[in-house]
Design a protein around this motif. Sequence first.
Motif, PDB file in Angstrom:
ATOM      1  N   ILE A  84       0.844  -1.190   0.000  1.00 46.58           N
ATOM      2  CA  ILE A  84       0.000   0.000   0.000  1.00 46.58           C
ATOM      3  C   ILE A  84       0.881   1.243   0.000  1.00 46.58           C
ATOM      4  O   ILE A  84       1.727   1.418   0.882  1.00 46.58           O
ATOM      5  CB  ILE A  84      -0.913   0.023   1.238  1.00 46.58           C
ATOM      6  CG1 ILE A  84      -1.774  -1.239   1.312  1.00 46.58           C
ATOM      7  CG2 ILE A  84      -1.792   1.266   1.235  1.00 46.58           C
ATOM      8  CD1 ILE A  84      -2.504  -1.404   2.639  1.00 46.58           C
ATOM      9  N   CYS A  85       0.704   2.106  -0.991  1.00 43.06           N
ATOM     10  CA  CYS A  85       1.432   3.368  -1.100  1.00 43.06           C
ATOM     11  C   CYS A  85       2.946   3.116  -1.094  1.00 43.06           C
ATOM     12  O   CYS A  85       3.501   2.640  -2.067  1.00 43.06           O
ATOM     13  CB  CYS A  85       0.995   4.329  -0.002  1.00 43.06           C
ATOM     14  SG  CYS A  85       1.485   6.051  -0.290  1.00 43.06           S
ATOM     15  N   ARG A 112      -6.808  13.095  -0.231  1.00 40.31           N
ATOM     16  CA  ARG A 112      -8.203  13.238  -0.602  1.00 40.31           C
ATOM     17  C   ARG A 112      -8.908  11.891  -0.496  1.00 40.31           C
ATOM     18  O   ARG A 112      -8.253  10.840  -0.443  1.00 40.31           O
ATOM     19  CB  ARG A 112      -8.359  13.770  -2.036  1.00 40.31           C
ATOM     20  CG  ARG A 112      -7.605  12.955  -3.077  1.00 40.31           C
ATOM     21  CD  ARG A 112      -7.848  13.439  -4.514  1.00 40.31           C
ATOM     22  NE  ARG A 112      -9.144  13.028  -5.004  1.00 40.31           N
ATOM     23  CZ  ARG A 112     -10.083  13.861  -5.434  1.00 40.31           C
ATOM     24  NH1 ARG A 112      -9.868  15.164  -5.439  1.00 40.31           N
ATOM     25  NH2 ARG A 112     -11.237  13.412  -5.872  1.00 40.31           N
ATOM     26  N   ASP A 113     -10.228  11.935  -0.457  1.00 36.90           N
ATOM     27  CA  ASP A 113     -11.023  10.727  -0.592  1.00 36.90           C
ATOM     28  C   ASP A 113     -11.183  10.470  -2.085  1.00 36.90           C
ATOM     29  O   ASP A 113     -11.745  11.299  -2.803  1.00 36.90           O
ATOM     30  CB  ASP A 113     -12.391  10.887   0.080  1.00 36.90           C
ATOM     31  CG  ASP A 113     -12.283  11.067   1.584  1.00 36.90           C
ATOM     32  OD1 ASP A 113     -11.232  10.714   2.139  1.00 36.90           O
ATOM     33  OD2 ASP A 113     -13.258  11.554   2.186  1.00 36.90           O
ATOM     34  N   GLN A 114     -10.668   9.336  -2.549  1.00 34.10           N
ATOM     35  CA  GLN A 114     -10.523   9.087  -3.984  1.00 34.10           C
ATOM     36  C   GLN A 114     -11.462   7.987  -4.465  1.00 34.10           C
ATOM     37  O   GLN A 114     -11.513   6.903  -3.892  1.00 34.10           O
ATOM     38  CB  GLN A 114      -9.079   8.693  -4.289  1.00 34.10           C
ATOM     39  CG  GLN A 114      -8.808   8.357  -5.734  1.00 34.10           C
ATOM     40  CD  GLN A 114      -8.932   9.568  -6.650  1.00 34.10           C
ATOM     41  OE1 GLN A 114      -8.365  10.622  -6.353  1.00 34.10           O
ATOM     42  NE2 GLN A 114      -9.649   9.415  -7.747  1.00 34.10           N
ATOM     43  N   VAL A 138      -9.202   6.428   0.940  1.00 35.42           N
ATOM     44  CA  VAL A 138      -8.297   7.554   1.176  1.00 35.42           C
ATOM     45  C   VAL A 138      -7.065   7.461   0.280  1.00 35.42           C
ATOM     46  O   VAL A 138      -6.509   6.376   0.075  1.00 35.42           O
ATOM     47  CB  VAL A 138      -7.866   7.587   2.652  1.00 35.42           C
ATOM     48  CG1 VAL A 138      -6.836   8.692   2.898  1.00 35.42           C
ATOM     49  CG2 VAL A 138      -9.077   7.778   3.553  1.00 35.42           C
ATOM     50  N   LEU A 139      -6.625   8.595  -0.235  1.00 34.35           N
ATOM     51  CA  LEU A 139      -5.381   8.692  -1.006  1.00 34.35           C
ATOM     52  C   LEU A 139      -4.514   9.753  -0.380  1.00 34.35           C
ATOM     53  O   LEU A 139      -4.995  10.842  -0.042  1.00 34.35           O
ATOM     54  CB  LEU A 139      -5.686   9.066  -2.458  1.00 34.35           C
ATOM     55  CG  LEU A 139      -4.477   9.365  -3.346  1.00 34.35           C
ATOM     56  CD1 LEU A 139      -3.815   8.069  -3.777  1.00 34.35           C
ATOM     57  CD2 LEU A 139      -4.873  10.184  -4.562  1.00 34.35           C
ATOM     58  N   MET A 192      -1.854   2.349  -4.677  1.00 35.69           N
ATOM     59  CA  MET A 192      -1.405   3.633  -4.146  1.00 35.69           C
ATOM     60  C   MET A 192      -2.356   4.196  -3.091  1.00 35.69           C
ATOM     61  O   MET A 192      -1.909   4.646  -2.037  1.00 35.69           O
ATOM     62  CB  MET A 192      -1.204   4.628  -5.293  1.00 35.69           C
ATOM     63  CG  MET A 192      -0.606   5.960  -4.863  1.00 35.69           C
ATOM     64  SD  MET A 192       0.872   5.891  -3.790  1.00 35.69           S
ATOM     65  CE  MET A 192       1.995   4.903  -4.753  1.00 35.69           C
ATOM     66  N   PRO A 193      -3.671   4.184  -3.265  1.00 39.81           N
ATOM     67  CA  PRO A 193      -4.561   4.631  -2.176  1.00 39.81           C
ATOM     68  C   PRO A 193      -4.525   3.680  -0.985  1.00 39.81           C
ATOM     69  O   PRO A 193      -3.993   2.575  -1.069  1.00 39.81           O
ATOM     70  CB  PRO A 193      -5.946   4.641  -2.845  1.00 39.81           C
ATOM     71  CG  PRO A 193      -5.673   4.718  -4.303  1.00 39.81           C
ATOM     72  CD  PRO A 193      -4.411   3.937  -4.504  1.00 39.81           C
ATOM     73  N   HIS A 194      -5.142   4.103   0.114  1.00 39.88           N
ATOM     74  CA  HIS A 194      -5.022   3.418   1.403  1.00 39.88           C
ATOM     75  C   HIS A 194      -6.334   2.770   1.838  1.00 39.88           C
ATOM     76  O   HIS A 194      -7.139   3.406   2.542  1.00 39.88           O
ATOM     77  CB  HIS A 194      -4.591   4.415   2.483  1.00 39.88           C
ATOM     78  CG  HIS A 194      -3.179   4.876   2.374  1.00 39.88           C
ATOM     79  ND1 HIS A 194      -2.166   4.374   3.159  1.00 39.88           N
ATOM     80  CD2 HIS A 194      -2.599   5.796   1.558  1.00 39.88           C
ATOM     81  CE1 HIS A 194      -1.020   4.976   2.851  1.00 39.88           C
ATOM     82  NE2 HIS A 194      -1.258   5.837   1.883  1.00 39.88           N
TER      83      HIS A 194
END
Length: 222
Positions: A84-85, A112-114, A138-139, A192-194
């Motif tokens: 992750i990320c 941001r919220d993606q 979340v990103l 990439m986002p969480h």
Amino acid sequence: MKVGVVTFPGSLDDVDAQRAVRLGGNEAVALWHGDADLKGVDAVVLPGGFSYGDYLRCGAISRFAPVMDKVVEAAKGGMPVLGICNGFQILCESHLLPGALIRNDHRKFVCRDQLLRVENNRTPWTSAYAEGQEIRIVLKNGEGGFVADAETLARIEGEGQVVARYLEVNPNGSLNDIAGVTNERGNVVGLMPHPEHAVEELTGCGLDGLGFFSSLVERTFA
């Protein structure tokens, strides 16, 4: 399943990832970057953060951590691994995933919220989702732009290795709006986002990330 979460010097989402693992119905096992074995885990999560201060390149030093020798060996043997990320960056540096992550095209950190679309639900980490399902998680990254040469990009698109794609806005300049990819075998996923920040109603932006962890419970993979 027993899921190991690796802590590197500079990791900051490892505890969150452990909690998400438990909420997903699995047992979380703490792993340290200097560990010489994986303590009998069935899967591994490489969490977000700034391992080794992101010196040289993001993930470039972590790739040589002792535990990564075991992670690479296990991944090549079919063990499910999620990065992750920063974990995604480490997987690319370890050559377990194609492509690379570079500085965001706007040169700014983004949080941001993606909105994403799940493109591949045939991995150990995404089977809880429907193909084409839209989720919001979340990103937060400064070097999240996914890039690859034209031949590699065509191959991962053609072989269904794109796991998730950005919708509404491309937050970092990733080619083809790619937010996550998998290896050819499908057991290693980088995102990439969480998702670990979207597993409880009280915090984050909902529960859309929980499927990345509950998927391990719902299906058995060879």
